[in-house]
Motif scaffolding. Structure first.
Motif, PDB file in Angstrom:
ATOM      1  N   ALA A 145      46.871  62.501  55.817  1.00  0.00           N
ATOM      2  CA  ALA A 145      47.585  63.673  55.314  1.00  0.00           C
ATOM      3  C   ALA A 145      47.075  64.941  55.968  1.00  0.00           C
ATOM      4  N   ASP A 146      47.977  65.891  56.194  1.00  0.00           N
ATOM      5  CA  ASP A 146      47.586  67.187  56.736  1.00  0.00           C
ATOM      6  C   ASP A 146      46.810  67.964  55.691  1.00  0.00           C
ATOM      7  N   ALA A 147      45.766  68.631  56.139  1.00  0.00           N
ATOM      8  CA  ALA A 147      45.072  69.570  55.261  1.00  0.00           C
ATOM      9  C   ALA A 147      45.784  70.904  55.366  1.00  0.00           C
ATOM     10  N   ASP A 148      45.526  71.770  54.412  1.00  0.00           N
ATOM     11  CA  ASP A 148      46.087  73.108  54.460  1.00  0.00           C
ATOM     12  C   ASP A 148      45.650  73.775  55.753  1.00  0.00           C
ATOM     13  N   SER A 149      46.501  74.585  56.349  1.00  0.00           N
ATOM     14  CA  SER A 149      46.206  75.176  57.651  1.00  0.00           C
ATOM     15  C   SER A 149      45.418  76.468  57.554  1.00  0.00           C
ATOM     16  N   THR A 150      44.900  76.797  56.389  1.00  0.00           N
ATOM     17  CA  THR A 150      44.079  77.991  56.255  1.00  0.00           C
ATOM     18  C   THR A 150      42.711  77.725  56.855  1.00  0.00           C
ATOM     19  N   THR A 151      41.878  78.781  56.890  1.00  0.00           N
ATOM     20  CA  THR A 151      40.552  78.629  57.480  1.00  0.00           C
ATOM     21  C   THR A 151      39.558  78.009  56.504  1.00  0.00           C
ATOM     22  N   ASN A 152      39.949  77.849  55.246  1.00  0.00           N
ATOM     23  CA  ASN A 152      39.049  77.260  54.264  1.00  0.00           C
ATOM     24  C   ASN A 152      39.082  75.738  54.334  1.00  0.00           C
ATOM     25  N   VAL A 203      39.534  63.463  70.171  1.00  0.00           N
ATOM     26  CA  VAL A 203      39.966  64.429  69.161  1.00  0.00           C
ATOM     27  C   VAL A 203      40.473  65.711  69.799  1.00  0.00           C
ATOM     28  N   SER A 204      41.431  66.316  69.139  1.00  0.00           N
ATOM     29  CA  SER A 204      41.905  67.630  69.549  1.00  0.00           C
ATOM     30  C   SER A 204      41.388  68.632  68.533  1.00  0.00           C
ATOM     31  N   GLY A 205      40.684  69.636  69.018  1.00  0.00           N
ATOM     32  CA  GLY A 205      40.081  70.621  68.127  1.00  0.00           C
ATOM     33  C   GLY A 205      38.834  71.200  68.742  1.00  0.00           C
ATOM     34  N   ASN A 206      38.206  72.106  68.039  1.00  0.00           N
ATOM     35  CA  ASN A 206      36.990  72.738  68.548  1.00  0.00           C
ATOM     36  C   ASN A 206      35.866  72.620  67.527  1.00  0.00           C
ATOM     37  N   LYS A 207      34.792  73.332  67.777  1.00  0.00           N
ATOM     38  CA  LYS A 207      33.616  73.256  66.909  1.00  0.00           C
ATOM     39  C   LYS A 207      33.972  73.621  65.460  1.00  0.00           C
ATOM     40  N   LYS A 208      34.759  74.672  65.292  1.00  0.00           N
ATOM     41  CA  LYS A 208      35.106  75.130  63.948  1.00  0.00           C
ATOM     42  C   LYS A 208      35.931  74.079  63.203  1.00  0.00           C
ATOM     43  N   SER A 209      36.914  73.497  63.884  1.00  0.00           N
ATOM     44  CA  SER A 209      37.733  72.475  63.230  1.00  0.00           C
ATOM     45  C   SER A 209      36.930  71.210  62.959  1.00  0.00           C
ATOM     46  N   SER A 242      45.737  75.719  80.742  1.00  0.00           N
ATOM     47  CA  SER A 242      46.661  76.527  81.539  1.00  0.00           C
ATOM     48  C   SER A 242      47.016  77.810  80.798  1.00  0.00           C
ATOM     49  N   PHE A 243      47.276  77.689  79.497  1.00  0.00           N
ATOM     50  CA  PHE A 243      47.620  78.861  78.710  1.00  0.00           C
ATOM     51  C   PHE A 243      46.436  79.818  78.588  1.00  0.00           C
ATOM     52  N   MET A 244      45.235  79.267  78.438  1.00  0.00           N
ATOM     53  CA  MET A 244      44.051  80.105  78.332  1.00  0.00           C
ATOM     54  C   MET A 244      43.852  80.924  79.608  1.00  0.00           C
ATOM     55  N   PRO A 248      46.586  80.356  67.123  1.00  0.00           N
ATOM     56  CA  PRO A 248      45.136  80.514  66.955  1.00  0.00           C
ATOM     57  C   PRO A 248      44.407  80.772  68.271  1.00  0.00           C
ATOM     58  N   LEU A 249      44.874  80.166  69.370  1.00  0.00           N
ATOM     59  CA  LEU A 249      44.188  80.366  70.643  1.00  0.00           C
ATOM     60  C   LEU A 249      44.270  81.825  71.084  1.00  0.00           C
ATOM     61  N   VAL A 250      45.430  82.431  70.967  1.00  0.00           N
ATOM     62  CA  VAL A 250      45.575  83.841  71.334  1.00  0.00           C
ATOM     63  C   VAL A 250      44.670  84.709  70.466  1.00  0.00           C
ATOM     64  N   LYS A 251      44.660  84.424  69.171  1.00  0.00           N
ATOM     65  CA  LYS A 251      43.882  85.249  68.245  1.00  0.00           C
ATOM     66  C   LYS A 251      42.383  85.130  68.477  1.00  0.00           C
ATOM     67  N   THR A 252      41.883  83.900  68.525  1.00  0.00           N
ATOM     68  CA  THR A 252      40.428  83.716  68.615  1.00  0.00           C
ATOM     69  C   THR A 252      39.891  83.926  70.021  1.00  0.00           C
ATOM     70  N   LYS A 253      40.557  83.352  71.013  1.00  0.00           N
ATOM     71  CA  LYS A 253      40.066  83.490  72.393  1.00  0.00           C
ATOM     72  C   LYS A 253      40.297  84.898  72.932  1.00  0.00           C
ATOM     73  N   GLY A 254      41.416  85.500  72.542  1.00  0.00           N
ATOM     74  CA  GLY A 254      41.653  86.873  72.964  1.00  0.00           C
ATOM     75  C   GLY A 254      40.584  87.807  72.433  1.00  0.00           C
ATOM     76  N   ALA A 255      40.229  87.627  71.161  1.00  0.00           N
ATOM     77  CA  ALA A 255      39.169  88.454  70.570  1.00  0.00           C
ATOM     78  C   ALA A 255      37.832  88.208  71.262  1.00  0.00           C
ATOM     79  N   ALA A 256      37.549  86.961  71.597  1.00  0.00           N
ATOM     80  CA  ALA A 256      36.296  86.628  72.292  1.00  0.00           C
ATOM     81  C   ALA A 256      36.218  87.344  73.632  1.00  0.00           C
ATOM     82  N   ILE A 257      37.329  87.377  74.354  1.00  0.00           N
ATOM     83  CA  ILE A 257      37.370  88.044  75.657  1.00  0.00           C
ATOM     84  C   ILE A 257      37.096  89.535  75.508  1.00  0.00           C
TER      85      ILE A 257
END
Length: 480
Positions: free
Chosen positions: A177-184, A314-320, A373-375, A407-416
């Motif tokens: 089952a999918d979990a809620d897509s929030t950050t919690n 797996v698809s995801g990063n450290k946070k996920s 490629s998008f990054m 999420p990639l635009v939001k998190t990676k853009g801020a990191a840059i």
């Protein structure tokens, strides 16, 4: 032109950033000065402890220009850097030493592959001559659970309440089952398998994944080449094996999550490796992202000894990974998939069983090729904005409200824009996945022009010393 001395407090500028609080310092012996016929000084930036050779015309006295540059940014990292240098100035006026160097050194994690190790410090030991472009002045017990058998298809059917949390109500074992897509983190009602679980490889992703298995009530034994990485798992309730073979001998299902094909092979066929402990009925699940030839080679070695094999990248990063929100792409032995089902529930928000061996890895490579490629394109867009005089922060706000918001635009853009690149997904791994995707395309005679161009940017960024930093650090090559 103003001259400076070691110890001077200054404002110094790097490409893509406002003037940043800094100090002129003595260069380390292993750091070479760039071969440019201009006057340069070795600068340490406050806020992160990053270092760089900087042209004299991009350095200005701190006190004389405080009013001019102190409002250069409202971002928290910049404001923290200003506070740090002001503290240092105040201490000097009182005749006290500047302790910011020591404080920043002590704040760095000691484990290998540290997520928060200052960017330039990491790079300078690998390639001193790249320091001018390298620096970045950025912001900155196991719960006892009664063992129960694996739920049947009927028992694991989501309730009406659970379905409300999902976007896809297909039953296990095809997907979880999918979990809620929030950050919690969404609490999961997991019935842990009564089979003992082994976990090999405790890197950026491995540690939180193994920890989630323990928290869900699984009996877990861990191993890592660097034994110190096992400590937090042992403290959480896991056991520690002495070798891969030892873990396999004592466990029913073994997960592996390592960096590349060489590490996968060494783990399986190396000295005291997996093959020395594998026997009939044991299950081996490879979660590393590697090429299909390696997967087939390892699968044959495992099954020839009576073991069962499943690939599950797996698809995801450290946070996920920390939140148990990975997307798991499994393929191979379905009976092993069923036996490990509760583990996948603990690790991810959705698990796909994709059928024949190879399907999981190929799907993962395509996903990462698109992401890479998008990054690279996002990095180029932000760099172009700077050179065109467009405010980068405003551009990022626009992107986050546009059709390409994600999420990639939001998190990676801020990191840059913050210049802070903790390794959520190391650039060297992204480049490896780009290479493997291009290799797949070549074998299938599918041109991949965009991915090929992006791969060259990742290769260049890795060559100048940023392979261990986050993939968003590709901006360093684009904006050089």
């Amino acid at each position: 032109m103003t001259s400076f001395e070691v110890g001077d407090f200054v404002w110094a500028k790097m490409t893509g950033y406002p003037y940043w609080p800094a100090k002129v310092v003595e260069p380390d012996k292993d750091v070479k000065k760039p071969s440019k016929k201009v006057e340069m000084y070795f600068i340490r930036f406050y806020g992160t402890g990053d270092f760089a050779w900087t042209k004299a015309d991009l350095i200005h006295k701190y006190d004389e220009n405080k009013e001019k540059y102190s409002l250069g940014s409202k971002r928290s990292g910049f404001l923290d850097a200003v506070k740090s240098i002001e503290h240092a100035v105040e201490r000097r006026e009182k005749g006290l030493p500047d302790t910011s160097d020591e404080e920043e050194e002590e704040s760095e994690p000691e484990s290998e592959g540290s997520d928060d190790q200052p960017l330039a410090k990491k790079a300078k030991s690998e390639q001193g001559s790249s320091m001018e472009t390298a620096a970045t002045p950025p912001a900155k017990k196991r719960r006892k659970v009664a063992k129960k058998s694996l739920p049947t298809r009927e028992e694991s059917t989501p309730t009406t309440e659970q379905r409300n949390l999902t976007t896809d109500s297909r039953l296990s074992p095809d997907t979880t089952a999918d979990a809620d897509s929030t950050t919690n983190i969404v609490p999961k009602d997991i019935i842990p398998t009564d089979k003992s679980i082994g976990f090999l490889g405790l890197g950026i992703m491995g540690v939180p994944m193994a920890l989630n298995l323990v928290k869900a009530g699984h009996e877990v034994t861990v191993w890592n080449r660097s034994q110190a990485r096992c400590t937090p798992l042992v403290e959480a309730g896991a056991k520690q094996g002495t070798s891969p073979a030892d873990v396999v001998q004592h466990c029913d299902i073994i997960f592996s999550c390592v960096s590349d094909a060489n590490a996968v092979r060494d783990l399986v066929i190396g000295n005291t490796g997996v093959l020395q402990g594998i026997s009939a009925g044991k299950g081996y699940i490879e979660m590393s992202t590697v090429d299909s030839d390696t997967i087939k080679e390892i699968s044959e070695a495992i099954t020839m000894r009576g073991g069962r094999f499943l690939e599950a990248p797996v698809s995801g990063n450290k946070k996920s990974a920390e939140q148990g929100k990975l997307v798991i792409l499994a393929a191979g032995d379905r009976s092993l998939y069923m036996d490990a089902y509760s583990c996948f529930e603990a690790l991810g928000k959705k698990t796909f069983f994709l059928g024949e061996l190879g399907s999981g890895g190929n799907t993962k490579l395509i996903v990462n090729m698109l992401m890479g490629s998008f990054m690279a394109s996002l990095a180029e867009g932000l760099s172009l904005a700077e050179k065109a005089g467009v405010d980068q922060y405003t551009l990022l706000d626009v992107l986050n409200l546009s059709d390409i918001a994600c999420p990639l635009v939001k998190t990676k853009g801020a990191a840059i824009l913050e210049g802070h690149f903790p390794a959520s997904f190391p650039l060297k791994h992204q480049q490896k996945d780009m290479r493997l995707s291009l290799q797949m395309g070549e074998e299938l005679e599918q041109p991949l022009h965009v991915a090929g161009a992006a791969n060259e940017l990742y290769k260049r960024t890795k060559a100048i010393g940023f392979g261990d930093r986050d993939m968003s650090c590709v901006y360093r090559a684009v904006n050089a």
